[in-house]
Design a protein around this motif. Sequence first.
Motif, PDB file in Angstrom:
ATOM      1  N   TRP A  92      -8.479  -9.945 -18.704  1.00 60.61           N
ATOM      2  CA  TRP A  92      -9.177  -9.560 -17.208  1.00 60.61           C
ATOM      3  C   TRP A  92     -10.626  -9.829 -17.384  1.00 60.61           C
ATOM      4  O   TRP A  92     -11.345 -10.391 -16.670  1.00 60.61           O
ATOM      5  N   TYR A 145       2.512  -4.595 -13.168  1.00 59.67           N
ATOM      6  CA  TYR A 145       2.837  -5.478 -11.924  1.00 59.67           C
ATOM      7  C   TYR A 145       2.056  -5.541 -10.902  1.00 59.67           C
ATOM      8  O   TYR A 145       1.652  -6.300 -10.392  1.00 59.67           O
ATOM      9  N   VAL A 146       1.483  -4.003 -10.479  1.00 56.40           N
ATOM     10  CA  VAL A 146       0.711  -3.768  -9.387  1.00 56.40           C
ATOM     11  C   VAL A 146      -0.753  -4.583  -9.589  1.00 56.40           C
ATOM     12  O   VAL A 146      -1.201  -5.344  -8.823  1.00 56.40           O
ATOM     13  N   TRP A 147      -1.235  -4.369 -10.864  1.00 55.60           N
ATOM     14  CA  TRP A 147      -2.451  -5.175 -11.573  1.00 55.60           C
ATOM     15  C   TRP A 147      -2.514  -6.753 -11.233  1.00 55.60           C
ATOM     16  O   TRP A 147      -3.178  -7.205 -10.852  1.00 55.60           O
ATOM     17  N   THR A 148      -1.435  -7.216 -11.799  1.00 55.16           N
ATOM     18  CA  THR A 148      -1.466  -8.526 -11.946  1.00 55.16           C
ATOM     19  C   THR A 148      -0.781  -9.408 -10.794  1.00 55.16           C
ATOM     20  O   THR A 148      -0.707 -10.431 -10.352  1.00 55.16           O
ATOM     21  N   ASN A 149      -0.233  -8.410  -9.733  1.00 55.44           N
ATOM     22  CA  ASN A 149       0.542  -8.728  -8.394  1.00 55.44           C
ATOM     23  C   ASN A 149       1.705  -9.862  -9.032  1.00 55.44           C
ATOM     24  O   ASN A 149       1.971 -10.639  -8.401  1.00 55.44           O
ATOM     25  N   SER A 150       2.179  -9.605 -10.216  1.00 58.73           N
ATOM     26  CA  SER A 150       3.307 -10.174 -10.949  1.00 58.73           C
ATOM     27  C   SER A 150       3.049 -11.582 -11.234  1.00 58.73           C
ATOM     28  O   SER A 150       3.884 -12.774 -11.241  1.00 58.73           O
ATOM     29  N   ILE A 151       1.490 -11.947 -11.166  1.00 56.23           N
ATOM     30  CA  ILE A 151       1.021 -13.243 -11.668  1.00 56.23           C
ATOM     31  C   ILE A 151       0.324 -13.243 -12.729  1.00 56.23           C
ATOM     32  O   ILE A 151      -0.712 -12.129 -13.035  1.00 56.23           O
TER      33      ILE A 151
END
Length: 326
Positions: A92, A145-151
């Motif tokens: 990131w 999951y929250v950080w990447t927004n599942s992407i």
Amino acid sequence: MKLNAATELGTGKIKKKIDRQLIGLLIFVAAMMVVMTCLSESFLTVSNLTNVFRQSVFIMLLGFGMTFVLTTGGIDLSVGVMLALSGGMTGWLLSMNVNIVPAIAAGLLIGVLVGAGNGLMITKLHITPFIATLATMSIGRGVMYVWTNSIPFRNYMVGGFRFIGQGDILGLQFPIIIAIVAFIILQFVYRCTPFGRHVTAYGSNEEAAKVSGIHTDKLLIKVYALSGLMAAIAGITLASRLETVHPEMGKGYELDAIAAAIIGGTSLSGGKGSLVGTVLGAFIIYLISNALNLLNIDPDWETIVKGIIILIVVGVEFLSHRGKKE
């Protein structure tokens, strides 16, 4: 003096037992290579065996930290998610055009802090290692999951960072070099420093370790911080290797790391461990996977075979302990 003499005597017995286990593992590897060479022409080649070793590097790195943890009688179920968080942080920051040095440092720091946090929960809140690290695993995976927004994170590869996971020196791939250097350093720490001896002493007898003057709380915090550091190194290397960081990165790796250490002779009850055995354990896990792949056998059998091996190893250890008590 009596305590030291007893400790040295116990260490000698443990070393002899581990040596026998290592010989057994080497015989198993040799036998497997003979059988697979007869079944597949592609097995006993430099490229194939190098590929197996390269794939096992990440579990080796996690397994090194896990060996220290298991030797204390604890367990760390959060190494897989620490791997993801550390690799994710570095990736990131690189995608935000941060210089590679502070980006890697931040990734390493995440692993150390989360690992130390595990140690603090265990020592100060008196939460069992299983529950503490299980909670960290759950929270950390949710953060991913929250950080990447599942992407998945992408577009963070730069020349210098790419070299960590994909470069080579004199034909030897850099991830393998990282594992070799980590092994040499940690083997020295485990066998030749007061810290390593204290880890073994604590796992053998916690009360005796306290009476002998070992600061057990600080020791455990350092051990779990070390586990976090090794997870961070594995995560950063894997992020460079894969060129992407996804929210489930490292999922299930904690079980492979535990399996590698146990197969290699590290005791679940503490007081005994072998980094050499962990190397062999990780190599065996991926050797089995490679063999099944070459024989076109369903890869799900890998999990079954791995479980059977762990049952055999733990069963043998249990029977040997029961035999001594009788």
